[in-house]
Design an enzyme around this catalytic site. Sequence first.
Site, PDB file in Angstrom:
ATOM      1  N   SER A  89      -2.706  -3.958  -0.955  1.00 50.84           N
ATOM      2  CA  SER A  89      -1.257  -3.821  -1.598  1.00 50.84           C
ATOM      3  C   SER A  89      -0.151  -4.738  -1.090  1.00 50.84           C
ATOM      4  CB  SER A  89      -1.132  -2.318  -1.451  1.00 50.84           C
ATOM      5  OG  SER A  89      -1.220  -1.789  -0.311  1.00 50.84           O
ATOM      6  N   HIS A 137      -4.512  -5.847  -7.634  1.00 50.40           N
ATOM      7  CA  HIS A 137      -4.285  -4.646  -7.027  1.00 50.40           C
ATOM      8  C   HIS A 137      -3.816  -3.497  -7.932  1.00 50.40           C
ATOM      9  CE1 HIS A 137      -0.457  -2.376  -4.783  1.00 50.40           C
ATOM     10  NE2 HIS A 137      -1.557  -1.993  -4.693  1.00 50.40           N
ATOM     11  N   GLU A 160      -1.535  -5.316 -10.533  1.00 46.97           N
ATOM     12  CA  GLU A 160      -1.089  -6.578 -10.320  1.00 46.97           C
ATOM     13  C   GLU A 160      -1.954  -7.544  -9.960  1.00 46.97           C
ATOM     14  OE1 GLU A 160       3.098  -5.877  -7.793  1.00 46.97           O
ATOM     15  OE2 GLU A 160       1.331  -5.285  -6.646  1.00 46.97           O
ATOM     16  N   ASN A 218       5.282  -3.123  -4.227  1.00 49.48           N
ATOM     17  CA  ASN A 218       5.494  -2.494  -2.762  1.00 49.48           C
ATOM     18  C   ASN A 218       6.836  -2.915  -2.102  1.00 49.48           C
ATOM     19  OD1 ASN A 218       3.547  -0.276  -2.861  1.00 49.48           O
ATOM     20  ND2 ASN A 218       1.976  -1.633  -2.556  1.00 49.48           N
TER      21      ASN A 218
END
Length: 293
Positions: free
Chosen positions: A121, A142, A154, A192
């Site tokens: 991540s 991800h 992602e 993130n």
Amino acid sequence: MATEIRTVGVVGAGQMGAGIAHVAALAGFDVKLYDLAEDQISAGMQRIEKSMGRQLASEKITEAEKADALARISVTVDVKDLADRDLVIEAATEDETVKRKIYREICPHLKPEAMLATNTSSISITRLAAATDRPERFMGIHFMNPVPVMKLVELVRGIATEEETFGAAKTFVSALDKTITVSEDFPAFIVNRILLPMINEAIYTLYEGVGSVTSIDTAMKLGANHPMGPLQLADFIGLDTCLSIMQVLYDGLADSKYRPCPLLVKYVEAGWLGRKAGRGFYDYRGEEPVPTR
């Protein structure tokens, strides 16, 4: 020659690995779930059955679809069993040293044309790819947590990732009925990089006494229409994971705005890692979660 993915290996039977195995099997892929520990594998399979049970109860899948998907998942503690896989997704803990060690162990057993992906991540895809024997056939895929529920994936290319690898990954993720967003290979990617500093700021707000756990989470749920408050979300993600992502941002971008809150560090040092540990910003050991400060 276009890469066609039919068989998938998942390394790590934890929350993310089990979730990836779940959605891949449901989408018709032949899945092999690999972990070093037998107990991790049985816990992972229990998680998958429970999760499919919830989908069945809410009529998202049928009894036959559940049975077929479970039949498509096989488990193993022998790394050699990944030899026939077209794609192997590593879903181990968010720790670069651990991931590099896994690549050293699995790469010699993979067929030359196999693709290798990481569910990291936050860690640099280029750097992880360089630790493998196939950087051009390596990339970041991800998934969001919980994988069966969250629609987004992602996709992140490293500097060496070939177009063919990227194309095969896009086709694979689309087959899982997920929505793709493409991110450049920068620390923590898109989700993130935006989400974790917000959580970190919520922890600073608590640390500085601006508001209590309850007032901060209520404010963001009702004031910003978030489905769960940032401290509740941090507990769900795992405070150790939150800290490691903030550390990647802080180290990778060298900007003081990414400095992990000292209170987050203190909770992790105490072993209060959130929901999985029974305590974090909330105490989960009773009937209802109770704020810990």
